[in-house]
Design an enzyme around this catalytic site. Structure first.
Site, PDB file in Angstrom:
ATOM      1  N   SER A 139       0.820  -1.215   0.000  1.00  0.00           N
ATOM      2  CA  SER A 139       0.000   0.000   0.000  1.00  0.00           C
ATOM      3  C   SER A 139       0.851   1.262   0.000  1.00  0.00           C
ATOM      4  O   SER A 139       1.969   1.284   0.503  1.00  0.00           O
ATOM      5  CB  SER A 139      -0.891  -0.021   1.242  1.00  0.00           C
ATOM      6  OG  SER A 139      -1.332   1.278   1.547  1.00  0.00           O
TER       7      SER A 139
ATOM      8  N   GLU B 163       0.271   3.674   1.819  1.00  0.00           N
ATOM      9  CA  GLU B 163       0.365   4.118   3.208  1.00  0.00           C
ATOM     10  C   GLU B 163       1.709   3.732   3.831  1.00  0.00           C
ATOM     11  O   GLU B 163       2.062   4.210   4.901  1.00  0.00           O
ATOM     12  CB  GLU B 163      -0.768   3.511   4.035  1.00  0.00           C
ATOM     13  CG  GLU B 163      -2.138   4.078   3.734  1.00  0.00           C
ATOM     14  CD  GLU B 163      -2.364   5.484   4.318  1.00  0.00           C
ATOM     15  OE1 GLU B 163      -1.859   5.768   5.416  1.00  0.00           O
ATOM     16  OE2 GLU B 163      -3.044   6.290   3.662  1.00  0.00           O
TER      17      GLU B 163
ATOM     18  N   TYR C  57      -1.583   0.358  10.468  1.00  0.00           N
ATOM     19  CA  TYR C  57      -1.900  -0.210   9.159  1.00  0.00           C
ATOM     20  C   TYR C  57      -0.673  -0.172   8.244  1.00  0.00           C
ATOM     21  O   TYR C  57      -0.292  -1.176   7.638  1.00  0.00           O
ATOM     22  CB  TYR C  57      -3.058   0.560   8.513  1.00  0.00           C
ATOM     23  CG  TYR C  57      -3.301   0.164   7.075  1.00  0.00           C
ATOM     24  CD1 TYR C  57      -3.936  -1.021   6.767  1.00  0.00           C
ATOM     25  CD2 TYR C  57      -2.848   0.967   6.023  1.00  0.00           C
ATOM     26  CE1 TYR C  57      -4.137  -1.402   5.451  1.00  0.00           C
ATOM     27  CE2 TYR C  57      -3.044   0.593   4.705  1.00  0.00           C
ATOM     28  CZ  TYR C  57      -3.691  -0.592   4.428  1.00  0.00           C
ATOM     29  OH  TYR C  57      -3.863  -0.972   3.128  1.00  0.00           O
TER      30      TYR C  57
END
Lengths: 336, 278
Positions: A122, A124, A145
């Site tokens: 991801s 992120e 996360y």
């Protein structure tokens, strides 16, 4: 006929990928959890995919599913994907997102080591980066996360050194009408359906100035598949290369409504529909994320087909239709 | 000290595949507690640098050995490899597999486990229940099935896959075979060896495998190999009577001269390193 196993098949990416793989004549297996989740996105292909029960936290269930599917390609798309939730249950997030991949890779190495593994990494993972994010940009995750995804990404890399074809596809935000309703884009387009129906309550949003690189999920799953067809495996960044703010997204949504309902939204301003709720501001907010998808473009020959305005239109249209709101433009389409 | 299981891995132009295969094979050591896993790559001086790939891996994998020689066919490579593996490593088990990624190393632990349970010949079989062949064209399927039936008939065997190159063999059984008189070229070596093993009293187990898609490069099965194969089948048929029940020469009886041997110094340094760590 190639066999593919998809974890998280009932989600946005899983359902698009399953449809794409069926087009390519794959035999598709998917893992779903036993508790009732939504199977809405699989409705069109329900009789062509085989669903197996499993949970990324439960090794035995994964092993049984793996045996039944005996896959050539394994796509790990399941996960705890909502960043704010990862602060509420960080350990569970790590267990599912990192531990889940660890369990799958162990099964692969032990049982069928030529299975090609796709890990959904991801954007992120990057945290706050100035400028474009590339495959070799340093990861500085700012949430549990992000950390769980970095750990999983590194895990895939370490198994690669052991001869397993494991790829981390670093996909930037990809949206669609099938996006989870808790995600900001879908939250806005769902609210837009309400506004069109005459609802006057303001939508509460967090940071309106957060910028993301948004693309269409249906395009991105094609990159996933391409990553597993390369002669040598490596990680790829997938994105559009441009970023837009949440405010821009919401403004475009309003513009979309204005176009569809002549007169009704002419003087609509963003402030009339959206308000800032400080409780929704994120700790560890990432301000701007932008991909440099050069490698994917050159080596995978991958290009996004749906641009930002088209993506917004697609999502607004779908949410209006889901709420039974016919717009003048869709009426005229129906008549023609 | 654990007994050794040595994989004899003949290669010709398999550099790309070796890069993936070798780490994958040694990763399986974690699932094999009964044996120490060694790999002897028998490279026929591949022009694509297969040898160099192995050299580069040798610092990472202490039990990786290489042996080079002139290109004289698959059978000759197997013979050389098996002979030297037995002589220098004294393994309890000798394993053979293809280097082209069609044999999944994940099965190694199961094959070795079966050997520990009393089987002396374990075959990774493409033609028993539960097995899968993914990559063959119609022509190759026909070829493989015909070849198989011929060997089965000529050798009087009850084995489903007589031409699979994925095998684990106990050395004591291997030593009862006369390697020198086996076919030197090509793929018929595998079936000829199988016949001798069975005639000499092998306890056979076939494990179903998924026969995968070739990693890189092209298959080297040639028309000449197929022609030789037919000749060999005839030979198997006639030899069958002569060999049955007879004790044959041990494998080590003769030695060829031209082999460049790389493993001896490496072995010594390994065993020294072992002692230090213990």
């Amino acid at each position: 006929m190639k066999r593919a196993l998809i974890t998280g098949i009932s989600g946005q990416d899983g359902s698009y990928l399953a449809e794409y793989l069926l087009q390519l004549d794959y035999q598709v297996f998917g893992i779903v959890r036993r508790e009732p989740g939504t199977m809405r996105w699989l409705e069109g292909i329900r009789d062509r995919v085989e669903l197996l029960y499993g949970d990324l936290r439960d090794t035995q269930s994964l092993e049984v599913a793996f045996y039944k599917a005996w896959p050539d390609e394994l796509y790990n798309l399941a996960g705890q994907v909502f960043v704010p939730t990862s602060w509420e249950c960080p350990a569970e997030t790590l267990d599912i997102n990192t531990g889940g991949l660890a369990r799958l890779l162990l099964i692969v190495e032990r049982r069928k080591s030529d299975t090609r593994v796709y890990q959904a990494s991801s954007s992120e993972m990057y945290g706050n980066v100035d400028g474009f994010c590339r495959e070799n940009t340093r990861f500085q995750p700012t949430s549990p996360y992000g950390i769980s995804k970095v750990a999983a990404h590194k895990l895939a890399e370490s198994y690669r050194a052991r001869g397993i074809y494991a790829v981390g596809g670093i996909l930037f935000n990809h949206e669609s009408p099938r996006r989870g309703p808790e995600m900001v884009t879908r939250k806005i387009t769902r609210a837009a359906a309400g506004w069109a129906a005459g609802d006057k309550t303001k939508l509460k949003l967090g940071n309106l100035e957060a910028r993301r690189d948004w693309g269409f999920a249906g395009d991105y799953v094609k990159a996933m598949h391409a990553m597993l067809q390369q002669p040598t495996c490596k990680d790829y960044v997938v994105g559009t290369g441009e970023s837009h703010s949440v405010a821009e997204f919401a403004t475009l949504v309003l513009a979309e409504l204005r176009e569809r309902f002549h007169g009704r939204f002419t003087n609509a301003k963003l402030e009339d529909f959206v308000e800032l709720d400080p409780r929704l501001l994120r700790t560890g907010e990432i301000h701007d994320l932008r991909a440099d998808p050069t490698l994917a473009r050159t080596e995978l020959n991958w290009k996004p087909k749906v641009d930002f305005p088209a993506l917004v239109r697609l999502m607004v249209e779908a949410d209006l239709a889901a709420n039974g709101i016919l717009t003048p433009s869709s009426l005229s389409l129906g008549a023609s | 000290m654990k007994p050794i299981a040595c994989i004899v891995l003949p290669t010709y132009n398999e550099a790309e595949n070796l890069r993936v295969l070798l780490p994958r094979v040694f990763a399986q050591q974690e699932w094999i507690s009964s044996h120490e896993l060694h790999v002897l790559v028998v490279d026929d001086n591949s022009p694509d640098g297969s040898g160099q790939v192995v050299e580069n891996f040798r610092s990472r994998f202490p039990f990786l050995h290489i042996m080079r020689g002139r290109k004289k066919g698959l059978g000759e490579a197997y013979k050389r490899g098996i002979r030297h593996a037995i002589k220098l490593l004294n393994p309890e088990l000798v394993l053979t597999m293809d280097a082209d990624l069609q044999h999944d190393p994940a099965l190694l632990s199961h094959m070795i486990e079966a050997c520990s349970q009393g089987y002396s010949l374990v075959i990774g079989s493409r033609y028993v229940d539960g097995a899968q062949v993914l990559s063959f064209s119609g022509w190759r399927v026909l070829l493989s099935h015909t070849g198989n039936s011929l060997v089965r008939w000529a050798g009087g065997l009850k084995i489903q896959d007589c031409t699979s190159g994925y095998r684990a063999i106990r050395s004591d059984l291997l030593l009862t075979c006369d390697l020198e008189h086996l076919s030197t070229r090509g793929y018929s070596f595998l079936s000829a060896l199988l016949c001798q093993l069975v005639w000499n009293g092998a306890r056979v187990l076939e494990i179903p495998i998924t026969f995968g898609v070739r990693g890189h490069g092209k298959s080297k099965l040639s028309v000449r190999d197929q022609a030789e194969f037919l000749g060999r089948v005839a030979r198997i048929f006639f030899l069958r009577k002569r060999y049955r029940g007879a004790l044959v020469n041990p494998a080590m009886s003769t030695e060829t001269g031209e082999v460049i041997l790389n493993i001896t110094p490496n072995l010594q340094s390994n065993s020294a390193g072992e002692k230090k760590t213990q």
